[in-house]
Design a protein around this motif. Structure first.
Motif, mmCIF file in Angstrom:
data_model
loop_
_atom_site.group_PDB
_atom_site.id
_atom_site.type_symbol
_atom_site.label_atom_id
_atom_site.label_comp_id
_atom_site.label_asym_id
_atom_site.label_seq_id
_atom_site.Cartn_x
_atom_site.Cartn_y
_atom_site.Cartn_z
ATOM 1 N N MET A 153 57.924 16.444 23.036
ATOM 2 C CA MET A 153 56.938 16.404 24.128
ATOM 3 C C MET A 153 55.540 16.598 23.560
ATOM 4 N N ARG A 154 54.574 15.873 24.095
ATOM 5 C CA ARG A 154 53.193 16.000 23.656
ATOM 6 C C ARG A 154 52.478 17.077 24.464
ATOM 7 N N LEU A 155 51.493 17.701 23.817
ATOM 8 C CA LEU A 155 50.779 18.784 24.482
ATOM 9 C C LEU A 155 50.022 18.286 25.702
ATOM 10 N N ARG A 156 49.598 17.030 25.672
ATOM 11 C CA ARG A 156 48.855 16.510 26.818
ATOM 12 C C ARG A 156 49.750 16.369 28.051
ATOM 13 N N ASP A 157 51.063 16.423 27.860
ATOM 14 C CA ASP A 157 51.986 16.299 28.990
ATOM 15 C C ASP A 157 52.279 17.635 29.655
ATOM 16 N N LEU A 158 51.784 18.735 29.087
ATOM 17 C CA LEU A 158 51.996 20.040 29.696
ATOM 18 C C LEU A 158 51.106 20.196 30.922
ATOM 19 N N PRO A 159 51.519 20.963 31.938
ATOM 20 C CA PRO A 159 52.763 21.724 32.012
ATOM 21 C C PRO A 159 53.972 20.834 32.270
ATOM 22 N N HIS A 160 55.169 21.383 32.034
ATOM 23 C CA HIS A 160 56.392 20.638 32.225
ATOM 24 C C HIS A 160 56.554 20.262 33.706
ATOM 25 N N PRO A 161 56.918 19.019 33.991
ATOM 26 C CA PRO A 161 57.186 18.668 35.401
ATOM 27 C C PRO A 161 58.285 19.546 35.998
ATOM 28 N N ASP A 162 59.293 19.864 35.188
ATOM 29 C CA ASP A 162 60.374 20.745 35.626
ATOM 30 C C ASP A 162 60.836 21.549 34.419
ATOM 31 N N PRO A 163 60.569 22.862 34.378
ATOM 32 C CA PRO A 163 60.984 23.648 33.207
ATOM 33 C C PRO A 163 62.487 23.814 33.084
ATOM 34 N N GLY A 164 63.246 23.453 34.121
ATOM 35 C CA GLY A 164 64.700 23.546 34.060
ATOM 36 C C GLY A 164 65.225 24.872 34.576
ATOM 37 N N GLU A 165 66.561 24.982 34.589
ATOM 38 C CA GLU A 165 67.232 26.210 35.004
ATOM 39 C C GLU A 165 67.786 26.896 33.773
ATOM 40 N N PRO A 166 67.244 28.042 33.375
ATOM 41 C CA PRO A 166 67.623 28.667 32.103
ATOM 42 C C PRO A 166 68.998 29.322 32.169
ATOM 43 N N ASP A 167 69.589 29.509 30.999
ATOM 44 C CA ASP A 167 70.833 30.263 30.859
ATOM 45 C C ASP A 167 70.445 31.732 30.691
ATOM 46 N N THR A 168 70.670 32.538 31.700
ATOM 47 C CA THR A 168 70.221 33.929 31.700
ATOM 48 C C THR A 168 71.375 34.908 31.495
ATOM 49 N N ARG A 169 72.481 34.451 30.908
ATOM 50 C CA ARG A 169 73.601 35.360 30.685
ATOM 51 C C ARG A 169 73.302 36.387 29.599
ATOM 52 N N SER A 170 72.449 36.035 28.643
ATOM 53 C CA SER A 170 72.055 36.974 27.593
ATOM 54 C C SER A 170 70.821 36.421 26.894
ATOM 55 N N GLY A 171 70.181 37.282 26.074
ATOM 56 C CA GLY A 171 69.007 36.834 25.341
ATOM 57 C C GLY A 171 69.298 35.705 24.370
ATOM 58 N N PRO A 172 70.346 35.824 23.502
ATOM 59 C CA PRO A 172 70.652 34.715 22.582
ATOM 60 C C PRO A 172 70.993 33.415 23.305
ATOM 61 N N ARG A 173 71.712 33.503 24.441
ATOM 62 C CA ARG A 173 72.030 32.282 25.186
ATOM 63 C C ARG A 173 70.764 31.645 25.749
ATOM 64 N N PHE A 174 69.818 32.471 26.163
ATOM 65 C CA PHE A 174 68.549 31.929 26.656
ATOM 66 C C PHE A 174 67.800 31.220 25.535
ATOM 67 N N LEU A 175 67.766 31.827 24.343
ATOM 68 C CA LEU A 175 67.086 31.188 23.213
ATOM 69 C C LEU A 175 67.781 29.883 22.830
ATOM 70 N N LEU A 176 69.123 29.882 22.864
ATOM 71 C CA LEU A 176 69.857 28.651 22.552
ATOM 72 C C LEU A 176 69.540 27.573 23.573
ATOM 73 N N TRP A 177 69.463 27.955 24.849
ATOM 74 C CA TRP A 177 69.096 26.982 25.890
ATOM 75 C C TRP A 177 67.699 26.428 25.631
ATOM 76 N N LEU A 178 66.790 27.296 25.199
ATOM 77 C CA LEU A 178 65.417 26.862 24.928
ATOM 78 C C LEU A 178 65.388 25.862 23.782
ATOM 79 N N PHE A 179 66.221 26.097 22.744
ATOM 80 C CA PHE A 179 66.288 25.159 21.618
ATOM 81 C C PHE A 179 66.857 23.812 22.071
ATOM 82 N N ARG A 180 67.868 23.850 22.908
ATOM 83 C CA ARG A 180 68.477 22.601 23.359
ATOM 84 C C ARG A 180 67.505 21.765 24.176
#
Length: 607
Positions: free
Chosen positions: A1-28
């Motif tokens: 994604m390019r910086l000029r396209d920020l903010p995200h149209p839809d940031p998505g629904e995060p995985d909030t089961r744990s901190g590592p799962r949230f980070l993995l979701w962010l990487f994906r």
């Protein structure tokens, strides 16, 4: 994604089961950007790793007096330099883009979820922790995303260099591999201890930020009661605890830095000694020996990237855990509502839990027998669904016979507006404060006049030169701290009246206002809200006497209802709550009450 396209149209629904799962979701969510950065990082580090080979070839060409070999080595060095420059530039660009993109996504998620939670958030999480999550923690999470590409490239290139050394010179290559393993075994076992110290530092940092935020918010009150030194001492202790925790964390990372210098330095000495023996025996050429030395020196570079990756993980893990704590909070199911008709006209409210009913188009006053429990009905009448603090079995408030939990959230928000007991004023001009979605039936001047804000406009005119020609250009400081409590309360009331919602719920709207102003507000409120459903939670006779209907709540249930004068005459419990056991004359309930409030609240108004 390019910086000029920020903010995200839809940031998505995060995985909030744990901190590592949230980070993995962010990487994906950023696989494309991570792959691009990994490719550029591998190219850059691969070019750097090839330098010892080319330098070794140049040395060997010089030993053999080969001009053609020197020319080839020079051209290769020039090409490697160009590749390194381009790849390093693109790696930095891609990595920083990943950082900013991830940070923006997390900030959008937090902002969206904070708006969903509303007042529920501050009841469950301290203000200082919320500030910490939305500022410092977002930066730490972005740092992990940014460093991951360099860390991955370092792992790939380090493995390739070690394999090449073993194939090129097995004895020296095995020494280098064993040295790398020794670095891992001495450094990385210390990372969990560094992580625990970082966690303690973050906890103390959040506590200090929370204490500072609360102290600044209540500074006017602290000065009034002489409590500045007490809170200053508390902040000093919290600051000292944070300093000690920071020093302990820095000591651990200093030890890791020292080991990363000492162990590779020892490895380099061993390689130099073994290489000298091999060169003396003729088992390796001078160019090959230079290549091995250069490769060992190169390996010190990815080891530093390993440390950076470990630090980023250590600091981002608790940050992600705090972010997940906020993002995983729920205030109930407020999304349903297919086929449920939207309320039209001034709707009626009914709370099955308390039995309270606010008729459509009428001004209803609610007197709560327990002053500390008045916040519950106000939040419920605003359509807040039950949460775990109240029990999932609590029924939802009904709007025109439909449970609020079954109405679309947008419908509930457009129908019911709740003004909290402690409303928040954001910094900016008065025009910006009053720039709220409104029906258009009430203009700004009418709303300000109904809330008796003439003295507020005069105060803003003295502090803001622009307000002399236009009162709406007067500037309000952060949280309205330049104004008194009563002035802030009346500006918030004017904002609510300007919005003119079908249902307006006011929680103690005049608790910091003197009696004369309160009487004017009560009369203006009844006139301005005619034909609209209005609920006022108050125990002030100056407002109660303007209500069409008064409801008394005792022990969380409706105990009596009627007009103010009828309840005062017939219900002793009502007199006890409204009269505060002052022994006021039942035939003139406002007289004694007015005198008491005029004396006490006038002092608070001008504090």
């Amino acid at each position: 994604m390019r910086l000029r396209d920020l903010p995200h149209p839809d940031p998505g629904e995060p995985d909030t089961r744990s901190g590592p799962r949230f980070l993995l979701w962010l990487f994906r969510r950023q696989l494309r950007g991570q792959t691009k950065a990994l490719c550029w990082g591998t190219l850059h580090m691969g070019a750097v790793a090839c330098l010892p080979v080319v330098v070794g070839a140049a040395v060997q060409a010089a030993v053999e007096s080969s001009a053609a070999g020197l020319v080839r080595a020079g051209l290769l060095l020039a090409c490697l330099g160009l590749v390194m420059a381009v790849a390093d530039t693109m790696l930095h660009r891609s990595a920083v883009t990943n950082w900013i993109t991830a940070a923006a996504r997390v900030q959008q998620l937090l902002a969206r979820h904070t708006a969903r939670l509303g007042a529920v958030l501050t009841r469950r999480v301290a203000a200082g922790e919320v500030v910490k999550v939305s500022t410092g923690d977002v930066e730490k999470i972005g740092w992990l995303v940014e460093s991951a590409s360099r860390f991955s490239a370092a792992v790939v290139v380090t493995g390739a260099v070690c394999a090449g050394l073993v194939l090129h010179e097995p004895r020296l290559g095995l020494i280098v591999v064993l040295g790398i393993v020794a670095v891992m075994l001495t450094v990385f076992p210390l990372v969990p201890a560094a992580t625990r110290r970082a966690d303690r530092e973050r906890a103390r940092s959040g506590r200090a930020a929370e204490l500072a935020s609360d102290t600044v918010a209540g500074l006017r009150v602290l000065r009034g009661i002489g409590g500045e030194e007490l809170f200053l001492g508390r902040y000093r202790r919290a600051s000292d605890e944070l300093r000690v925790a920071s020093v302990h964390t820095a000591r651990m990372w200093s030890l890791i830095d020292a080991l990363q210098v000492a162990v590779p330095g020892t490895l380099l000495l061993v390689v130099v000694w073994q290489g000298h023996r091999l060169a003396a025996d003729g088992a390796i050429t001078p160019g090959g020996l230079v290549t091995v030395y250069g490769a060992v020196l190169f390996l010190l570079f990815p080891l530093r990237l390993f440390q950076e990756g470990a630090m980023a993980w250590a600091f981002s893990r608790p940050a992600a855990r705090r972010a997940v704590r906020v993002l995983s909070m729920r205030r109930g199911d407020t999304t349903g509502g297919d086929g449920v008709p939207e309320p039209s006209g001034p709707p009626a409210l009914h709370d099955p839990l308390t039995g309270l009913t606010a008729p459509a188009g009428r001004l209803t006053a609610v007197v709560h027998g327990d002053a500390d429990g008045a916040e519950g009905p106000a939040a419920r009448l605003g359509g807040r669904p039950p949460d775990e603090d109240e029990g999932s079995a609590s029924p939802s408030v009904e709007i025109d016979g439909h449970p609020a939990s079954e109405l679309p959230r947008a419908v509930v928000r457009a129908t019911v507006l709740v003004q909290d007991k402690d409303p928040v004023l954001l910094s900016g001009t008065l025009a910006e404060l009053l720039d709220v979605p409104a029906s258009g039936r009430v203009d700004a001047a009418t709303a300000l006049a109904a809330a008796s804000c003439s003295d507020v406009l005069d105060s803003l005119a003295h502090t803001s030169p622009e307000a002399a020609r236009d009162p709406l250009l007067g500037r309000i400081t952060e949280r309205g701290r330049s104004l008194s409590g009563g002035q802030r309360q009346r500006l918030a009331l004017a904002r609510s009246l300007l919005a003119d919602p079908p249902v307006l719920v006011l929680d103690e709207p005049t608790s910091a206002v003197d009696a004369h102003t309160e009487a004017r507000i009560g009369a203006a409120l009844r006139e301005l809200r005619a034909g609209r459903t209005t609920v006022v939670l108050t125990s002030s006779p100056l407002l109660l006497e303007h209500a069409d209907r008064v409801v008394l709540l005792l022990d969380g249930r409706v105990a009596a209802e009627g007009t103010h004068h009828d309840l005062w005459r017939d219900v002793p419990g009502y007199r006890a709550v409204v009269g505060r056991d002052t022994g006021a004359d039942p035939s003139d309930p406002a007289a004694d009450r007015t005198a008491v409030r005029s004396e006490s609240l006038h002092v608070e108004e001008n504090a």
